[in-house]
Each structure stands twice: as structure tokens, then as C-alpha cells.
Motif scaffolding. Structure first.
Motif, PDB file in Angstrom:
ATOM      1  N   VAL A  63      14.348  -9.850   1.365  1.00 10.04           N
ATOM      2  CA  VAL A  63      15.077  -8.874   2.393  1.00 10.04           C
ATOM      3  C   VAL A  63      16.598  -8.828   2.498  1.00 10.04           C
ATOM      4  O   VAL A  63      17.218  -7.799   2.587  1.00 10.04           O
ATOM      5  N   LYS A  64      16.989  -9.982   2.021  1.00 10.28           N
ATOM      6  CA  LYS A  64      18.594 -10.026   2.229  1.00 10.28           C
ATOM      7  C   LYS A  64      19.028  -9.681   0.979  1.00 10.28           C
ATOM      8  O   LYS A  64      20.526  -9.666   0.674  1.00 10.28           O
ATOM      9  N   GLN A  65      18.371  -9.302  -0.180  1.00 12.42           N
ATOM     10  CA  GLN A  65      18.927  -8.851  -1.591  1.00 12.42           C
ATOM     11  C   GLN A  65      19.456  -7.154  -1.457  1.00 12.42           C
ATOM     12  O   GLN A  65      19.752  -6.701  -0.371  1.00 12.42           O
ATOM     13  N   SER A  66      19.615  -6.793  -2.491  1.00 16.85           N
ATOM     14  CA  SER A  66      20.027  -5.164  -2.710  1.00 16.85           C
ATOM     15  C   SER A  66      19.211  -4.339  -2.032  1.00 16.85           C
ATOM     16  O   SER A  66      18.080  -4.568  -1.641  1.00 16.85           O
ATOM     17  N   GLY A  67      19.632  -3.102  -1.602  1.00 20.72           N
ATOM     18  CA  GLY A  67      18.926  -2.177  -0.961  1.00 20.72           C
ATOM     19  C   GLY A  67      17.672  -1.767  -1.762  1.00 20.72           C
ATOM     20  O   GLY A  67      16.619  -1.377  -1.382  1.00 20.72           O
ATOM     21  N   GLY A  68      17.939  -1.551  -3.140  1.00 22.15           N
ATOM     22  CA  GLY A  68      16.891  -1.083  -4.055  1.00 22.15           C
ATOM     23  C   GLY A  68      15.704  -2.195  -3.753  1.00 22.15           C
ATOM     24  O   GLY A  68      14.604  -1.749  -3.818  1.00 22.15           O
ATOM     25  N   THR A  69      15.996  -3.340  -3.919  1.00 21.90           N
ATOM     26  CA  THR A  69      15.016  -4.293  -3.756  1.00 21.90           C
ATOM     27  C   THR A  69      14.136  -4.323  -2.543  1.00 21.90           C
ATOM     28  O   THR A  69      13.302  -4.390  -2.487  1.00 21.90           O
ATOM     29  N   LEU A  70      15.151  -3.960  -1.310  1.00 18.16           N
ATOM     30  CA  LEU A  70      14.419  -3.862  -0.087  1.00 18.16           C
ATOM     31  C   LEU A  70      13.625  -2.869  -0.127  1.00 18.16           C
ATOM     32  O   LEU A  70      12.619  -3.034   0.550  1.00 18.16           O
ATOM     33  N   ALA A  71      13.903  -1.658  -0.439  1.00 15.52           N
ATOM     34  CA  ALA A  71      13.045  -0.393  -0.586  1.00 15.52           C
ATOM     35  C   ALA A  71      11.916  -0.605  -1.230  1.00 15.52           C
ATOM     36  O   ALA A  71      10.839  -0.335  -0.765  1.00 15.52           O
ATOM     37  N   VAL A  72      11.818  -1.150  -2.585  1.00 12.20           N
ATOM     38  CA  VAL A  72      10.732  -1.516  -3.126  1.00 12.20           C
ATOM     39  C   VAL A  72       9.682  -2.408  -2.438  1.00 12.20           C
ATOM     40  O   VAL A  72       8.569  -2.305  -2.213  1.00 12.20           O
ATOM     41  N   LEU A  73      10.192  -3.597  -2.024  1.00 12.67           N
ATOM     42  CA  LEU A  73       9.431  -4.426  -1.273  1.00 12.67           C
ATOM     43  C   LEU A  73       8.946  -3.788   0.084  1.00 12.67           C
ATOM     44  O   LEU A  73       7.605  -4.139   0.089  1.00 12.67           O
ATOM     45  N   LEU A  74       9.435  -3.396   0.882  1.00 17.00           N
ATOM     46  CA  LEU A  74       9.032  -2.766   2.243  1.00 17.00           C
ATOM     47  C   LEU A  74       8.202  -1.737   2.045  1.00 17.00           C
ATOM     48  O   LEU A  74       7.204  -1.648   2.421  1.00 17.00           O
ATOM     49  N   THR A  75       8.478  -0.665   0.912  1.00 11.59           N
ATOM     50  CA  THR A  75       7.467   0.283   0.634  1.00 11.59           C
ATOM     51  C   THR A  75       6.133  -0.013   0.295  1.00 11.59           C
ATOM     52  O   THR A  75       5.199   0.579   0.710  1.00 11.59           O
ATOM     53  N   THR A  76       6.154  -1.046  -0.705  1.00 10.40           N
ATOM     54  CA  THR A  76       4.947  -1.679  -1.288  1.00 10.40           C
ATOM     55  C   THR A  76       4.057  -2.251  -0.088  1.00 10.40           C
ATOM     56  O   THR A  76       2.910  -2.208   0.043  1.00 10.40           O
ATOM     57  N   PHE A  77       4.778  -3.066   0.789  1.00 13.75           N
ATOM     58  CA  PHE A  77       4.157  -4.141   2.006  1.00 13.75           C
ATOM     59  C   PHE A  77       3.727  -2.936   2.829  1.00 13.75           C
ATOM     60  O   PHE A  77       2.515  -3.144   3.404  1.00 13.75           O
ATOM     61  N   ILE A  78       4.318  -2.073   3.362  1.00 14.32           N
ATOM     62  CA  ILE A  78       3.862  -1.178   4.387  1.00 14.32           C
ATOM     63  C   ILE A  78       2.773  -0.107   3.702  1.00 14.32           C
ATOM     64  O   ILE A  78       1.776  -0.205   4.656  1.00 14.32           O
ATOM     65  N   LEU A  79       2.823   0.159   2.698  1.00 11.24           N
ATOM     66  CA  LEU A  79       1.492   1.200   1.807  1.00 11.24           C
ATOM     67  C   LEU A  79       0.587   0.371   1.911  1.00 11.24           C
ATOM     68  O   LEU A  79      -0.600   0.697   2.192  1.00 11.24           O
ATOM     69  N   THR A  80       0.711  -0.973   1.549  1.00  9.78           N
ATOM     70  CA  THR A  80      -0.564  -1.984   1.507  1.00  9.78           C
ATOM     71  C   THR A  80      -1.345  -1.985   2.779  1.00  9.78           C
ATOM     72  O   THR A  80      -2.524  -2.013   2.601  1.00  9.78           O
ATOM     73  N   VAL A  81      -0.494  -2.200   3.862  1.00  9.35           N
ATOM     74  CA  VAL A  81      -1.023  -2.544   5.229  1.00  9.35           C
ATOM     75  C   VAL A  81      -1.715  -1.269   5.707  1.00  9.35           C
ATOM     76  O   VAL A  81      -2.758  -1.311   6.304  1.00  9.35           O
ATOM     77  N   VAL A  82      -0.816  -0.137   5.682  1.00 13.67           N
ATOM     78  CA  VAL A  82      -1.124   1.129   6.487  1.00 13.67           C
ATOM     79  C   VAL A  82      -2.087   1.807   5.834  1.00 13.67           C
ATOM     80  O   VAL A  82      -3.089   2.576   6.198  1.00 13.67           O
ATOM     81  N   PHE A  83      -1.983   1.900   4.388  1.00 11.97           N
ATOM     82  CA  PHE A  83      -2.886   2.841   3.555  1.00 11.97           C
ATOM     83  C   PHE A  83      -4.024   1.819   2.777  1.00 11.97           C
ATOM     84  O   PHE A  83      -4.767   1.463   3.202  1.00 11.97           O
ATOM     85  N   ASP A  84      -3.633   1.810   1.488  1.00  9.19           N
ATOM     86  CA  ASP A  84      -4.574   0.858   0.599  1.00  9.19           C
ATOM     87  C   ASP A  84      -3.479   0.396  -0.570  1.00  9.19           C
ATOM     88  O   ASP A  84      -2.634   1.055  -0.773  1.00  9.19           O
ATOM     89  N   LEU A  85      -4.139  -0.770  -1.429  1.00 10.45           N
ATOM     90  CA  LEU A  85      -3.432  -1.266  -2.268  1.00 10.45           C
ATOM     91  C   LEU A  85      -3.277  -0.393  -3.470  1.00 10.45           C
ATOM     92  O   LEU A  85      -2.096  -0.334  -4.152  1.00 10.45           O
ATOM     93  N   THR A  86      -4.110   0.787  -3.906  1.00 14.74           N
ATOM     94  CA  THR A  86      -3.758   1.628  -4.947  1.00 14.74           C
ATOM     95  C   THR A  86      -2.590   2.410  -4.738  1.00 14.74           C
ATOM     96  O   THR A  86      -1.858   2.477  -5.636  1.00 14.74           O
ATOM     97  N   ILE A  87      -2.578   3.118  -3.684  1.00 17.45           N
ATOM     98  CA  ILE A  87      -1.460   3.701  -3.180  1.00 17.45           C
ATOM     99  C   ILE A  87      -0.101   2.975  -3.246  1.00 17.45           C
ATOM    100  O   ILE A  87       0.824   3.380  -3.514  1.00 17.45           O
ATOM    101  N   ALA A  88      -0.430   1.704  -2.685  1.00 16.04           N
ATOM    102  CA  ALA A  88       1.065   0.621  -2.706  1.00 16.04           C
ATOM    103  C   ALA A  88       1.619   0.429  -4.083  1.00 16.04           C
ATOM    104  O   ALA A  88       2.650   0.693  -4.464  1.00 16.04           O
TER     105      ALA A  88
END
Length: 578
Positions: free
Chosen positions: A381-406
Motif C-alpha cells: 500500500v505504501k509503494q507507487s500509485g500503480g502498485t496500489l491501484a493493481v493491489l486494491l482493484t484485484t482485492f476489491i473485485l475478488t471480495v465484491v464480485f468474484d475471482l475470475t473478474i478480479a
């Protein structure tokens, strides 16, 4: 014939190589490790089976069949295969939407993909999936697993738990008043035992101790104290303690089309988890695994297992480390672990019905905690904006939708960010007048002291520093348009171009065509072997002339000087009037 021998050598299971120098001492070591891992794998297989939306014995069957195949055909010395927590979310979703038959079809398709990955030697490529994506979906899976265990952990009276994450927690809070305090106590005590056991001994996992102890306690409470409110496996499932029978799977084009995305997710997830597990194991035992053979073994296991009612399987890091810590050093230990599980199913399977559901929920809560990688998540989370964007996008999509979309969206986002960084890293510079190459390696004489190349008037040198791919092609074209109009000769230095893709080559070819139309000569300089082969197979040599593709800047400047003088001679002279 030689190619066939090389193929067979490269795709030879580690088990066959290990048996060459096998002895009684190694067998005893593997036997003890296999016995312990087999016992440890039983409760985990049951827990993963139940949480995936299928019956307990399907988890055990998967651990037996897939565990045997992965050890027998695999490319790792110590990998233990079977159902894992990472698959719970995707398997549960498939079962909910397509049923058990749909899960079988998706698993077989995933197995075929894994075999294809191995045959195409993509084992090393899988390791290059961006780390933020791996951490993002792993942490998302961990949170989802945790959220699915609340009902059993606290014995809540809920007829049907919703699949949606937020709705699920809303229902939990609505039913807080239905907590079964006996079940909650068993669940919390199980978690406590699992966390405290490593402080006493790391040989026997806390999950095994917790399940044995809690099962005995609940049995005594039921039969001697009349406390019957604690649900066990036997209260919810009927375990069939028999050898599984092979059953046909009804494949059709429509089901394959619908389940292909889910199968792809299973394949990618299985490949990542198994290869990461094998890599970690290599670091402990000091040996190297064959990643491509490992993928083939994972694929075969996932093709075969569904015909016996099994679920997706992959390399299990916790069981693999248990194998290592107890002396396992060859695939024989993995084979023994599968045999031990089979014997337990056949002769002791009926005892598993006494295991309390709250205890299994506690085991999975700890599994989720270990999967969460919250410390790594926090550091990313403390790294670059790009890293944070990929991390949070994958995390949120996994939780809210499903792993395939994530995974799909996470990979796309990571690719775009990578291309953006690549585009920013490639620079295009322009030089006129002279070039100081005293600090450069490129020279035809070998003497680089105070070496300066003087450029004739009307000659400009464009240097590309970095890969010349489709993102950079437009950038290079823009530089040409901005400052390249006055040149008579353009020298394009490509010594720092490691590769060029089809779009970059097409862009370079169009540049050469447009330059010729504008009567501007293009000279290529310092083209390396790989890039030169692509250039020579294009139309560029016909457009600019083969003699204008030079191996270094000296030859390019010499060629530009000759052409410049020739252009000066051919330029019409102005006559003075009489």
C-alpha cells in the motif's frame, strides 16, 4: 529422434529420477513424513470440501487422487497436492451457479489448460505475474473465506447464507441473537489451540490437535452431559467411506463456452499457487523443481479427479512444509500421504462424522489469516500509485464480485501500467553537429579517447534508448514530426533497442517510406542481432537500401558523409546573370 529424447528428458517426473539413488534410510524418512502429512491433510480436505459447497468425502477423494498423481508425475521433490483454500471461493461460486456437473467440466478444462501450459513451457512465465495481483486476490480470498465461516464458528441459526459479501454480513448482524455459545466456545478454543501449538511444537500442526481434542470434547459433552446443540459433520452430511466410482461427465459446446472463464481462473490460480509452493520448498531443501513438469502433473490431476467426484487441486504450501519439516525429501512421501488418506477413508471414515463444524470453521479462520498476507499487503500500500491501484482493484473485485473478474481486470490493469512505465523508460534524443563517443563502447577502431564524430550539415542523429514497441512507436513519430523536418539525412541509432515489436517495425517502415517521399535518406545504425533479423525480413532494406543498415555509428556517419557530398554535387547551381 534427438528432439524426442530431449523432450522425454525434460518432461520426466522427479519421482523416477529420485528412485535411482533410493535406499532404505530415505524410504523410512519419507514413510514417516507421508504418515504425518496424510493425517494432517484429512481435516483440511474435509474443511475445504465443505466450504467449497460439496460434501466432505469429495475433499478427501481430491486429496487422495490428485495428491497421488501430483506426487507421481510432478516436477517437485516434496510438493504435496490436494484441495486448497485458494479454490474455495471460485469452486463455491461455480457450484452455486452451474452445479456439481458444471464444476467437473470447469475442472477438466482447467486441467487441459495446465497440461498445455506445461507442454508449451510456460512454467517460468507464470512466475512473472505481477506480485500485487497475487497478493490482492490472495488477500481477497482470505477475507471471503473468513466471512463464510462466521455462521459455523458461532453456531448462528441461519437457514441460507447469501453469497454476496455485504448481504452476508448484513444477515450475520441480523442473527447475532442466535449465537450458540457452546459452538462459539468450541470455535474460539480451536483457533486458540492452533495459534498456540507452534510455540510448543512445530512438528504436529495445531489444526490436527484442535480437531482431535475438540472432537473428543464434543463427543463427551453429547453422550455424557446431554449437550446436543453443537452441530457436527454427521449432522449435516452423510460420508460415504468407500472407494469412489468413476462417472462420466456430460460435456457439450454450450457448457464449455459458459465455463471457460471459470476454468481459466482455476488454471491460472492452480499454476500460480503450485509453482509458488514449489519455489518456497526449493529454498528450504536446496533443490530445484521442474516447473513445466509440475504444471503437466497438476493438469493431469485436475483432468482425472473430477471423474471420481473430486474438486480442483494444486500444490498446498502448508502440507508441503509439513512434509519437509517431518523429513520428506522425495515424491515417495507424497504418494504415501495419498495412500494413508485412502486407508483412513476406508477404515476410519465413519469417525469423521463426530468432528464439530465450529472446529472446522476455526481451522479455516486460521487458514484465512495465514493467507491474508496482511503485512505484505500493508507494505505494498505504501509503494507507487500503480502498485496500489493493481493491489486494491484485484482485492476489491475478488471480495465484491468474484475471482475470475478480479484476475482478468487485475492483469489488464497491470499490463497497461507496465506499458506506461515502458513507454516512459524509452527515450528518443536528437543530435546535430557532432557526437562525442569517448564514453561509449560502440567503435570501429577500439580507441575511444577523445573521440568525436563530426556530422555533415543537414544530418541529424536520432537515438532510441529502450525497447521499440507499439507504445514507443507513436512517441518516436511525434519527435520526428516536431524536429525532423529540416534534415536531409536521418541516422537512427538503435544500439540500445533490445527488441522491436510488429507495431514498432511497421512504424519504422512507414517512417522510411515517408522520408523517401520527402527525399530524406534514412540510415540505421547499431542494430543488434534480434532486431536486425526482423528489420531484414521487412521491406525496410528495399526502401532505404541494404548499404544503409550499418553495424555502428562510425560506418553510419561515414555513409552519411558520402551521401551528403553526393547530394551537394547533384544540387543545381545558381548562375549569375550577365
Amino acid at each position: 529422434m534427438q528432439m524426442q529424447r530431449n523432450f522425454l528428458k525434460e518432461f520426466k517426473p522427479i519421482l523416477f529420477l529420485s528412485l535411482k539413488n533410493y535406499n532404505k534410510e530415505k524410504f523410512i524418512s519419507d514413510l514417516m513424513a507421508g504418515l504425518i502429512v496424510g493425517i494432517v491433510a484429512l481435516p483440511l480436505a474435509i474443511a475445504f470440501g465443505i466450504s467449497s459447497g460439496v460434501t466432505p468425502e469429495k475433499g478427501i477423494v481430491t486429496a487422495i487422487i490428485a495428491g497421488f498423481i501430483i506426487s507421481f508425475l510432478g516436477g517437485s521433490h516434496v510438493q504435496i497436492g490436494g484441495p486448497t483454500g485458494a479454490f474455495i471461493v471460485i469452486v463455491y461460486g461455480i457450484v452455486e451457479q452451474f452445479g456439481v456437473t458444471g464444476l467437473a467440466i470447469a475442472t477438466v478444462l482447467a486441467g487441459a489448460m495446465l497440461v498445455l501450459m506445461g507442454v508449451l513451457k510456460l512454467g517460468t512465465v507464470i512466475k512473472f505475474i505481477p506480485y500485487p495481483i497475487v497478493v490482492g486476490f490472495t488477500s481477497g480470498i482470505a477475507l471471503t473465506i473468513f466471512s463464510t465461516q462466521i455462521k459455523d464458528l458461532f453456531g448462528l441459526s441461519i437457514a441460507k447464507v447469501p453469497s454476496d459479501f455485504f448481504t452476508k454480513w448484513e444477515v450475520y448482524f441480523q442473527h447475532l441473537g442466535t449465537i450458540n455459545w457452546w459452538a462459539a466456545g468450541i470455535g474460539v478454543l480451536s483457533v486458540t489451540i492452533i495459534f498456540l501449538t507452534p510455540k510448543i511444537s512445530r512438528k504436529i500442526p495445531g489444526s490436527l490437535i484442535a480437531i482431535v481434542l475438540m472432537t473428543v470434547i464434543v463427543f463427551v459433552m453429547k453422550h455424557y452431559f446431554g449437550i446436543t446443540g453443537i452441530e457436527t459433520i454427521g449432522d449435516r452430511f452423510q460420508i460415504n467411506s468407500q472407494l469412489p466410482q468413476a462417472n462420466p461427465i456430460g460435456f457439450n459446446l454450450e457448457s464449455i463456452r459458459m465455463l471457460f472463464p471459470s476454468a481459466f481462473t482455476i488454471a491460472i490460480l492452480g499454476a500460480i499457487e503450485s509453482l509458488l509452493s514449489a519455489t518456497v520448498a526449493d529454498g528450504v531443501i536446496g533443490k530445484r523443481h521442474n516447473s513445466n513438469m509440475e504444471l503437466v502433473a497438476q493438469g493431469v490431476a485436475n483432468i482425472v479427479t473430477p471423474f471420481f467426484g473430486g474438486i480442483p487441486a494444486t500444490g498446498a504450501i502448508a502440507r508441503t512444509m509439513t512434509n519437509i519439516n517431518n523429513g520428506g525429501r522425495s515424491p515417495v512421501a507424497g504418494v504415501i500421504h495419498a495412500v494413508v488418506l485412502l486407508l483412513i477413508l476406508l477404515f476410519l471414515g465413519d469417525l469423521t462424522k463426530h468432528i464439530p463444524m465450529a472446529c472446522l470453521a476455526g481451522v479455516l479462520v486460521v487458514v484465512a489469516y495465514n493467507m491474508s498476507e496482511w503485512r505484505t499487503f500493508r507494505s505494498l500500500v505504501k509503494q507507487s500509485g500503480g502498485t496500489l491501484a493493481v493491489l486494491l482493484t484485484t482485492f476489491i473485485l475478488t471480495v465484491v464480485f468474484d475471482l475470475t473478474i478480479a484476475i482478468e481486470v487485475g492483469l489488464l490493469l497491470a499490463i497497461f501500467l507496465f506499458l506506461k512505465r515502458m513507454n516512459e523508460s524509452t527515450q528518443v534524443s536528437v543530435t546535430t553537429g557532432k557526437i562525442d563517443i569517448s564514453k561509449e563502447i560502440e567503435s570501429h577502431s577500439g580507441n575511444l579517447q577523445d573521440e568525436v564524430l563530426h556530422l555533415p550539415k543537414g544530418v541529424e542523429v536520432y537515438e532510441i534508448d529502450g525497447p521499440f514497441f507499439f507504445g514507443v512507436a507513436n512517441k518516436f513519430d511525434d519527435v520526428m514530426r516536431e524536429i525532423g523536418e529540416r534534415a536531409q539525412i536521418r541516422i537512427i541509432r538503435m544500439r540500445k533497442v533490445p527488441f522491436i515489436d510488429a507495431t514498432g517495425l511497421n512504424n519504422l517502415q512507414n517512417l522510411c517510406k515517408n522520408s523517401r517521399r520527402e527525399k530524406i535518406q534514412v540510415i540505421l545504425s547499431g542494430v543488434n542481432g534480434n532486431v536486425r533479423a526482423k528489420v531484414e525480413n521487412s521491406k525496410i532494406p528495399d526502401i532505404i537500401g541494404k548499404e544503409n543498415i550499418c553495424s555502428n555509428i562510425h560506418l553510419a556517419v561515414d555513409r552519411a558523409t558520402v551521401l551528403s557530398e553526393k547530394m551537394g554535387e547533384e544540387r543545381p547551381r545558381k548562375h549569375k546573370p550577365f
